[in-house]
Design a protein around this motif. Structure first.
Motif, PDB file in Angstrom:
ATOM      1  N   GLY A   8       0.804  -1.210   0.000  1.00 63.49           N
ATOM      2  CA  GLY A   8       0.000   0.000   0.000  1.00 63.49           C
ATOM      3  C   GLY A   8       0.841   1.266   0.000  1.00 63.49           C
ATOM      4  N   ASN A   9       0.141   2.381   0.096  1.00 63.89           N
ATOM      5  CA  ASN A   9       0.802   3.687   0.139  1.00 63.89           C
ATOM      6  C   ASN A   9       1.510   3.890   1.464  1.00 63.89           C
ATOM      7  N   VAL A  10       2.533   4.713   1.430  1.00 63.94           N
ATOM      8  CA  VAL A  10       3.149   5.156   2.672  1.00 63.94           C
ATOM      9  C   VAL A  10       2.137   6.075   3.338  1.00 63.94           C
ATOM     10  N   THR A  11       1.966   5.956   4.611  1.00 63.54           N
ATOM     11  CA  THR A  11       0.959   6.725   5.322  1.00 63.54           C
ATOM     12  C   THR A  11       1.149   8.218   5.099  1.00 63.54           C
ATOM     13  N   GLY A  12       0.064   8.865   4.702  1.00 64.72           N
ATOM     14  CA  GLY A  12       0.084  10.313   4.538  1.00 64.72           C
ATOM     15  C   GLY A  12       0.472  10.785   3.146  1.00 64.72           C
ATOM     16  N   TRP A  13       0.913   9.905   2.291  1.00 67.02           N
ATOM     17  CA  TRP A  13       1.305  10.295   0.934  1.00 67.02           C
ATOM     18  C   TRP A  13       0.199   9.909  -0.026  1.00 67.02           C
ATOM     19  N   PRO A  14      -0.211  10.830  -0.890  1.00 67.75           N
ATOM     20  CA  PRO A  14      -1.235  10.459  -1.873  1.00 67.75           C
ATOM     21  C   PRO A  14      -0.642   9.543  -2.944  1.00 67.75           C
ATOM     22  N   ALA A  15      -1.491   8.738  -3.521  1.00 72.14           N
ATOM     23  CA  ALA A  15      -1.050   7.833  -4.583  1.00 72.14           C
ATOM     24  C   ALA A  15      -0.756   8.630  -5.848  1.00 72.14           C
ATOM     25  N   ILE A  16       0.257   8.200  -6.576  1.00 69.33           N
ATOM     26  CA  ILE A  16       0.593   8.810  -7.857  1.00 69.33           C
ATOM     27  C   ILE A  16       0.128   7.852  -8.937  1.00 69.33           C
ATOM     28  N   ALA A  17      -0.641   8.375  -9.859  1.00 71.21           N
ATOM     29  CA  ALA A  17      -1.188   7.527 -10.923  1.00 71.21           C
ATOM     30  C   ALA A  17      -0.053   6.997 -11.800  1.00 71.21           C
ATOM     31  N   PRO A  18      -0.156   5.746 -12.232  1.00 67.62           N
ATOM     32  CA  PRO A  18       0.897   5.176 -13.091  1.00 67.62           C
ATOM     33  C   PRO A  18       1.112   5.959 -14.381  1.00 67.62           C
ATOM     34  N   ASP A  19       0.056   6.596 -14.902  1.00 67.20           N
ATOM     35  CA  ASP A  19       0.215   7.363 -16.138  1.00 67.20           C
ATOM     36  C   ASP A  19       0.966   8.677 -15.899  1.00 67.20           C
ATOM     37  N   GLN A  20       1.259   9.008 -14.653  1.00 64.91           N
ATOM     38  CA  GLN A  20       2.028  10.207 -14.327  1.00 64.91           C
ATOM     39  C   GLN A  20       3.523   9.925 -14.215  1.00 64.91           C
ATOM     40  N   PHE A  21       3.926   8.662 -14.359  1.00 65.06           N
ATOM     41  CA  PHE A  21       5.336   8.333 -14.189  1.00 65.06           C
ATOM     42  C   PHE A  21       6.219   9.060 -15.194  1.00 65.06           C
ATOM     43  N   LEU A  22       5.867   9.030 -16.466  1.00 69.10           N
ATOM     44  CA  LEU A  22       6.701   9.652 -17.496  1.00 69.10           C
ATOM     45  C   LEU A  22       6.825  11.164 -17.301  1.00 69.10           C
ATOM     46  N   PRO A  23       5.722  11.906 -17.070  1.00 71.34           N
ATOM     47  CA  PRO A  23       5.898  13.351 -16.816  1.00 71.34           C
ATOM     48  C   PRO A  23       6.752  13.639 -15.577  1.00 71.34           C
ATOM     49  N   ILE A  24       6.580  12.840 -14.531  1.00 67.38           N
ATOM     50  CA  ILE A  24       7.383  13.042 -13.321  1.00 67.38           C
ATOM     51  C   ILE A  24       8.849  12.767 -13.618  1.00 67.38           C
ATOM     52  N   PHE A  25       9.125  11.705 -14.357  1.00 70.46           N
ATOM     53  CA  PHE A  25      10.494  11.352 -14.710  1.00 70.46           C
ATOM     54  C   PHE A  25      11.140  12.445 -15.563  1.00 70.46           C
ATOM     55  N   ILE A  26      10.416  12.951 -16.541  1.00 69.91           N
ATOM     56  CA  ILE A  26      10.957  13.990 -17.428  1.00 69.91           C
ATOM     57  C   ILE A  26      11.232  15.267 -16.664  1.00 69.91           C
ATOM     58  N   VAL A  27      10.299  15.694 -15.835  1.00 71.64           N
ATOM     59  CA  VAL A  27      10.491  16.940 -15.075  1.00 71.64           C
ATOM     60  C   VAL A  27      11.631  16.779 -14.075  1.00 71.64           C
ATOM     61  N   ALA A  28      11.741  15.632 -13.423  1.00 68.83           N
ATOM     62  CA  ALA A  28      12.843  15.403 -12.483  1.00 68.83           C
ATOM     63  C   ALA A  28      14.186  15.414 -13.212  1.00 68.83           C
ATOM     64  N   THR A  29      14.214  14.858 -14.414  1.00 72.57           N
ATOM     65  CA  THR A  29      15.441  14.884 -15.207  1.00 72.57           C
ATOM     66  C   THR A  29      15.807  16.308 -15.596  1.00 72.57           C
ATOM     67  N   LEU A  30      14.806  17.113 -15.962  1.00 67.84           N
ATOM     68  CA  LEU A  30      15.071  18.509 -16.311  1.00 67.84           C
ATOM     69  C   LEU A  30      15.598  19.306 -15.115  1.00 67.84           C
ATOM     70  N   VAL A  31      15.124  18.975 -13.916  1.00 63.41           N
ATOM     71  CA  VAL A  31      15.658  19.638 -12.714  1.00 63.41           C
ATOM     72  C   VAL A  31      17.165  19.393 -12.621  1.00 63.41           C
ATOM     73  N   LEU A  32      17.565  18.151 -12.840  1.00 63.68           N
ATOM     74  CA  LEU A  32      18.995  17.821 -12.780  1.00 63.68           C
ATOM     75  C   LEU A  32      19.780  18.476 -13.909  1.00 63.68           C
ATOM     76  N   VAL A  33      19.255  18.421 -15.125  1.00 66.24           N
ATOM     77  CA  VAL A  33      19.962  18.984 -16.280  1.00 66.24           C
ATOM     78  C   VAL A  33      20.136  20.495 -16.122  1.00 66.24           C
ATOM     79  N   PHE A  34      19.067  21.194 -15.765  1.00 62.61           N
ATOM     80  CA  PHE A  34      19.170  22.645 -15.606  1.00 62.61           C
ATOM     81  C   PHE A  34      20.045  23.016 -14.415  1.00 62.61           C
ATOM     82  N   GLY A  35      20.023  22.199 -13.365  1.00 59.75           N
ATOM     83  CA  GLY A  35      20.881  22.466 -12.210  1.00 59.75           C
ATOM     84  C   GLY A  35      22.352  22.342 -12.554  1.00 59.75           C
TER      85      GLY A  35
END
Length: 114
Positions: free
Chosen positions: A2-29
């Motif tokens: 199950g979910n970690v207590t207190g954290w909302p679930a992230i939809a599986p279809d959100q994985f790619l946008p989250i991955f891309i934005v997290a990668t851009l954070v690293l690249v721009f940094g």
């Protein structure tokens, strides 16, 4: 599992946008740190520094978007923004400390040679 207590679930279809934005954070940094560092070291012209600040702005925007995508609470988002403001000054603080240490070493070295 199950979910970690207190954290909302992230939809599986959100994985790619989250991955891309997290990668851009690293690249721009990395881009921000590299451009500012190389400009201060004299490898790039100082005219490149606004491009470094643009990278910092893009990194900050992407980090905010990442916080929204992963459903961060307001406190965590504020901490991330404060961290990004601190990251804006870190390269400048580093080079200030290096310059001051060089000046002190040169003065101490010159005093010993006299």
């Amino acid at each position: 599992m199950g979910n970690v207590t207190g954290w909302p679930a992230i939809a599986p279809d959100q994985f790619l946008p989250i991955f891309i934005v997290a990668t851009l954070v690293l690249v721009f940094g990395v881009g921000y740190a590299a451009i500012i560092t190389l400009a201060k070291m004299g490898f790039f012209s100082k005219k490149w520094m606004p491009v470094g600040y643009l990278f910092w702005g893009l990194q900050t925007f992407c980090l905010y978007e990442l916080a929204v995508l992963i459903h961060s609470n307001h406190y965590t988002t504020k901490v991330l923004v404060v961290t990004m403001v601190a990251y804006l000054f870190v390269p400048h603080l580093y080079f200030y400390l290096v310059d001051e240490a060089d000046k002190r070493y040169e003065n101490d070295h010159n005093d010993l040679n006299q």
